[in-house]
Design an enzyme around this catalytic site. Structure first.
Site, PDB file in Angstrom:
ATOM      1  N   LYS A 196      -4.017 -51.832  -1.153  1.00 24.68           N
ATOM      2  CA  LYS A 196      -3.724 -50.554  -1.974  1.00 24.68           C
ATOM      3  C   LYS A 196      -4.500 -50.656  -3.171  1.00 24.68           C
ATOM      4  CE  LYS A 196       0.865 -51.959  -2.520  1.00 24.68           C
ATOM      5  NZ  LYS A 196       1.866 -52.236  -3.145  1.00 24.68           N
ATOM      6  N   ASP A 246      -9.202 -56.973   1.771  1.00 25.56           N
ATOM      7  CA  ASP A 246      -7.886 -56.597   1.211  1.00 25.56           C
ATOM      8  C   ASP A 246      -8.210 -56.426  -0.434  1.00 25.56           C
ATOM      9  OD1 ASP A 246      -6.003 -56.772   3.243  1.00 25.56           O
ATOM     10  OD2 ASP A 246      -5.542 -58.786   2.908  1.00 25.56           O
ATOM     11  N   MET A 277       3.126 -64.133  -6.481  1.00 31.06           N
ATOM     12  CA  MET A 277       3.859 -62.508  -6.458  1.00 31.06           C
ATOM     13  C   MET A 277       5.047 -62.760  -7.348  1.00 31.06           C
ATOM     14  SD  MET A 277       3.067 -61.534  -2.577  1.00 31.06           S
ATOM     15  CE  MET A 277       3.471 -63.326  -1.844  1.00 31.06           C
TER      16      MET A 277
HETATM   17  N1  SAH Z   1      -3.233 -65.611   0.429  1.00 31.62           N
HETATM   18  C1  SAH Z   1      -3.340 -65.721  -1.037  1.00 31.62           C
HETATM   19  C2  SAH Z   1      -2.036 -65.353  -1.400  1.00 31.62           C
HETATM   20  C3  SAH Z   1      -1.717 -63.667  -1.111  1.00 31.62           C
HETATM   21  S1  SAH Z   1      -0.053 -63.186  -1.898  1.00 31.62           S
HETATM   22  C4  SAH Z   1      -3.778 -67.186  -1.276  1.00 31.62           C
HETATM   23  O1  SAH Z   1      -3.700 -68.074  -0.693  1.00 31.62           O
HETATM   24  O2  SAH Z   1      -4.092 -67.108  -2.526  1.00 31.62           O
HETATM   25  C5  SAH Z   1      -0.738 -62.505  -3.161  1.00 31.62           C
HETATM   26  C6  SAH Z   1      -0.444 -63.497  -4.773  1.00 31.62           C
HETATM   27  O3  SAH Z   1      -1.479 -64.279  -4.455  1.00 31.62           O
HETATM   28  C7  SAH Z   1      -0.613 -62.556  -5.765  1.00 31.62           C
HETATM   29  O4  SAH Z   1       0.455 -61.816  -6.329  1.00 31.62           O
HETATM   30  C8  SAH Z   1      -0.864 -63.673  -6.862  1.00 31.62           C
HETATM   31  O5  SAH Z   1       0.542 -64.422  -7.074  1.00 31.62           O
HETATM   32  C9  SAH Z   1      -1.810 -64.733  -6.030  1.00 31.62           C
HETATM   33  N2  SAH Z   1      -2.999 -64.703  -6.185  1.00 31.62           N
HETATM   34  C10 SAH Z   1      -4.039 -64.280  -5.390  1.00 31.62           C
HETATM   35  N3  SAH Z   1      -5.164 -64.272  -6.177  1.00 31.62           N
HETATM   36  C11 SAH Z   1      -4.935 -64.800  -7.355  1.00 31.62           C
HETATM   37  C12 SAH Z   1      -5.879 -64.807  -8.491  1.00 31.62           C
HETATM   38  N4  SAH Z   1      -7.114 -64.701  -8.426  1.00 31.62           N
HETATM   39  N5  SAH Z   1      -5.185 -65.052  -9.400  1.00 31.62           N
HETATM   40  C13 SAH Z   1      -3.862 -65.384  -9.648  1.00 31.62           C
HETATM   41  N6  SAH Z   1      -3.101 -64.986  -8.670  1.00 31.62           N
HETATM   42  C14 SAH Z   1      -3.464 -64.718  -7.479  1.00 31.62           C
END
Ligand code: SAH
Length: 269
Positions: free
Chosen positions: A57, A36, A172
């Site tokens: 995306k 992803d 998000m």
């Molecule tokens: N499965 C992922 C979340 C996916 S939803 C997890 O467990 O972390 C996507 C959201 O995750 C983003 O919009 C943001 O809010 C957060 N996110 C994922 N990676 C991030 C990072 N390195 N820094 C800050 N926010 C992050």
């Protein structure tokens, strides 16, 4: 990894050092890696033997449809490939990993799930913010800032969340931060309540904004912060004043050794 299996695997929030050993094994054995947008591409250098397929995306192109990705996984598994589906953070935390896994099982494809470090926990830790702290919270609520249609989730009961959870971690949340902050203030949270915004957490580009519920919208704008970001609302954010370990490693002194005002050594009962 067995041929014909799909490993649905969390890649952690960014820093490759936060991969699990299972994830590393899978990277080294996979025939194909489907990853992803949130997966740091340098992680793929662990899988030089594998075909790399991007399923996110990029450059304004519409994202691959969830159903197409799931069916692609089914096809690859049926071709007898060792398939690694690599997702940012933890695959079962706001990552639609549950849906992908369900489709695979419905098509008779054997799966293995490898959890990962979620941004809402590990990303905050890299900012020096403990997601729970004995003096702050006995619960934490993880919420998503938008629903399937891209709007603020109408199904979220902000009143209940606001009352029930001292610490709220928002995934998000950047797009609708004005509504979210407004909803929390309307529900009784203080304008001065500490808020942290952590962008691209655990990567070299990580940025941390410390602000309050009343000023978060303007401060994000001023700082020019962009997603992906984790937003943390609650007094645990204050702990960064003593636990900003990256800042300290770079030579900064802790700003306050007792930011929660416990007035006693942390180890006493
Ligand atoms: N499965 C992922 C979340 C996916 S939803 C997890 O467990 O972390 C996507 C959201 O995750 C983003 O919009 C943001 O809010 C957060 N996110 C994922 N990676 C991030 C990072 N390195 N820094 C800050 N926010 C992050």
């Amino acid at each position: 990894m067995e041929p014909g299996w799909v490993w649905l695997c969390g890649a952690g929030p960014g820093d490759p050092g936060l991969l699990t050993l299972h994830a590393l094994n899978a990277l080294q054995q996979a025939d194909v890696v489907i990853y992803d947008a949130l997966v740091q591409e340098d992680i793929l250098t662990w899988a030089p033997q594998a075909e790399h397929i991007y399923a996110g995306k990029r450059g304004g192109k519409p994202s691959a449809k969830q159903r197409d990705i799931s069916l692609r996984l089914v096809d690859l598994a049926r071709e007898g490939k060792r398939v690694l589906r690599l997702k940012g953070g933890d695959p079962f935390v706001f990552g639609r990993g549950g849906e992908e896994a369900q489709t695979l099982v419905q098509h008779g494809v054997p799966i293995r799930i490898i959890p990962g470090i979620s941004a809402g926990i590990g990303g905050l830790a890299y900012a020096g913010i403990p997601v729970t702290h004995r003096d702050v919270n006995q619960s934490v609520t993880f919420v998503t800032g938008h629903d399937q249609s891209g709007n603020t989730p109408g199904s979220l009961d902000w009143q209940a969340i606001s009352k029930g959870s001292q610490v709220i971690v928002i995934y998000m949340g950047m797009k609708h931060i004005a509504q979210i902050a407004g909803a929390l203030i309307d529900a009784g949270r203080a304008l001065g309540e500490p808020v942290a915004v952590v962008t691209t957490a655990t990567t070299a580009e990580q940025q941390v904004l410390e602000t309050t519920l009343g000023t978060v919208v303007a401060d994000i704008e001023t700082a020019g912060l962009e997603p992906p970001a984790i937003i943390c609302v609650g007094r645990s954010v204050l702990m960064r004043q003593v636990l900003d370990w990256q800042g300290m490693a770079a030579g900064d002194a802790p700003r306050d050794l007792d930011p929660l005002g416990r007035g006693r050594p942390a180890e006493s009962a």
